[in-house]
Design an enzyme around this catalytic site. Sequence first.
Site, mmCIF file in Angstrom:
data_model
loop_
_atom_site.group_PDB
_atom_site.id
_atom_site.type_symbol
_atom_site.label_atom_id
_atom_site.label_comp_id
_atom_site.label_asym_id
_atom_site.label_seq_id
_atom_site.Cartn_x
_atom_site.Cartn_y
_atom_site.Cartn_z
ATOM 1 N N ASP A 35 0.884 -1.182 0.076
ATOM 2 C CA ASP A 35 0.055 -0.096 -0.028
ATOM 3 C C ASP A 35 1.084 1.080 0.003
ATOM 4 O O ASP A 35 2.154 1.062 -0.154
ATOM 5 C CB ASP A 35 -1.196 -0.238 1.334
ATOM 6 C CG ASP A 35 -0.330 0.206 2.480
ATOM 7 O OD1 ASP A 35 1.003 0.150 2.380
ATOM 8 O OD2 ASP A 35 -1.112 0.501 3.599
ATOM 9 N N CYS A 84 3.312 -2.941 4.200
ATOM 10 C CA CYS A 84 2.423 -1.699 4.237
ATOM 11 C C CYS A 84 3.442 -1.100 5.458
ATOM 12 O O CYS A 84 4.534 -1.273 5.640
ATOM 13 C CB CYS A 84 1.165 -2.374 4.894
ATOM 14 S SG CYS A 84 1.001 -3.141 6.383
ATOM 15 N N THR A 126 3.317 -0.986 8.569
ATOM 16 C CA THR A 126 3.749 -2.075 9.883
ATOM 17 C C THR A 126 3.933 -3.426 9.328
ATOM 18 O O THR A 126 4.708 -4.295 10.053
ATOM 19 C CB THR A 126 2.668 -2.227 11.045
ATOM 20 O OG1 THR A 126 1.336 -2.525 10.313
ATOM 21 C CG2 THR A 126 2.684 -0.779 11.681
ATOM 22 N N HIS A 170 9.910 -23.976 9.116
ATOM 23 C CA HIS A 170 8.912 -24.916 9.755
ATOM 24 C C HIS A 170 7.411 -24.546 9.422
ATOM 25 O O HIS A 170 6.805 -25.792 9.528
ATOM 26 C CB HIS A 170 9.184 -24.389 11.358
ATOM 27 C CG HIS A 170 10.211 -24.926 11.985
ATOM 28 N ND1 HIS A 170 10.248 -24.813 13.346
ATOM 29 C CD2 HIS A 170 11.365 -25.326 11.379
ATOM 30 C CE1 HIS A 170 11.532 -25.382 13.739
ATOM 31 N NE2 HIS A 170 12.188 -25.642 12.532
ATOM 32 N N HIS A 186 6.444 -30.951 10.882
ATOM 33 C CA HIS A 186 6.100 -29.664 10.383
ATOM 34 C C HIS A 186 5.086 -29.963 9.599
ATOM 35 O O HIS A 186 3.940 -29.124 9.401
ATOM 36 C CB HIS A 186 7.185 -28.929 9.943
ATOM 37 C CG HIS A 186 8.324 -28.614 10.856
ATOM 38 N ND1 HIS A 186 7.936 -27.941 12.058
ATOM 39 C CD2 HIS A 186 9.563 -28.703 11.010
ATOM 40 C CE1 HIS A 186 9.029 -27.900 12.726
ATOM 41 N NE2 HIS A 186 10.173 -28.164 12.126
HETATM 42 C C1 RB5 Z 1 -1.398 2.972 6.258
HETATM 43 O O1 RB5 Z 1 -1.549 4.226 6.840
HETATM 44 C C2 RB5 Z 1 -1.298 1.997 7.456
HETATM 45 O O2 RB5 Z 1 -2.310 1.892 8.074
HETATM 46 C C3 RB5 Z 1 -1.032 0.692 6.566
HETATM 47 O O3 RB5 Z 1 0.109 0.745 5.569
HETATM 48 C C4 RB5 Z 1 -0.839 -0.471 7.590
HETATM 49 O O4 RB5 Z 1 0.468 -0.116 8.445
HETATM 50 C C5 RB5 Z 1 -1.798 -1.255 8.316
HETATM 51 O O5 RB5 Z 1 -1.523 -2.296 8.670
#
Ligand code: RB5
Length: 150
Positions: free
Chosen positions: A8, A65, A67, A98, A134
């Site tokens: 994203d 993304c 996080t 695994h 596994h």
């Molecule tokens: C976008 O601002 C952010 O929420 C997205 O990139 C991500 O981290 C969501 O988990």
Amino acid sequence: MKIAVGSDHGGFKLKPVVIETIEKLGAECYDFGCYDGSSVDYVDYAKKVADAVLSGEYDLGILICGTGIGMSIAANKFKGIRCAHCEDVYSAKMTRLHNDANILAIGERVTGAGLAEEIVKAFIETPFSKDERHIKRIEKIREIEDENFK
Ligand code: RB5
């Protein structure tokens, strides 16, 4: 090896690093978007990459993304996807060995470019161990999917 990549806007700047790392390893890579920094919904790109991996055309997927968490939550809603959210090299290696993870999720706002490169390398270069214990555990995950997914 063919790798499906998606991000994203929160992972858009790290994506070229990921793509370059994949290509340096001699693997093929397709970028499923997004293609600019405008705000989009990570779920849509998780779906594109999950579908690409489930189609059998791609061996593995990588999602980025902010996080890595939203991407991993969304990707793991697809039957047959085992998406691992990794912030270190050891986890990226072990989840292939695994869990036979087929998608890696990383976070641009958490993981720097140098570490991301090492995580991607470990994920792509490590094969599934094919160890019986596994395989049995993954089979149990499949049973849960069969019970809970349409
Ligand atoms: C976008 O601002 C952010 O929420 C997205 O990139 C991500 O981290 C969501 O988990």
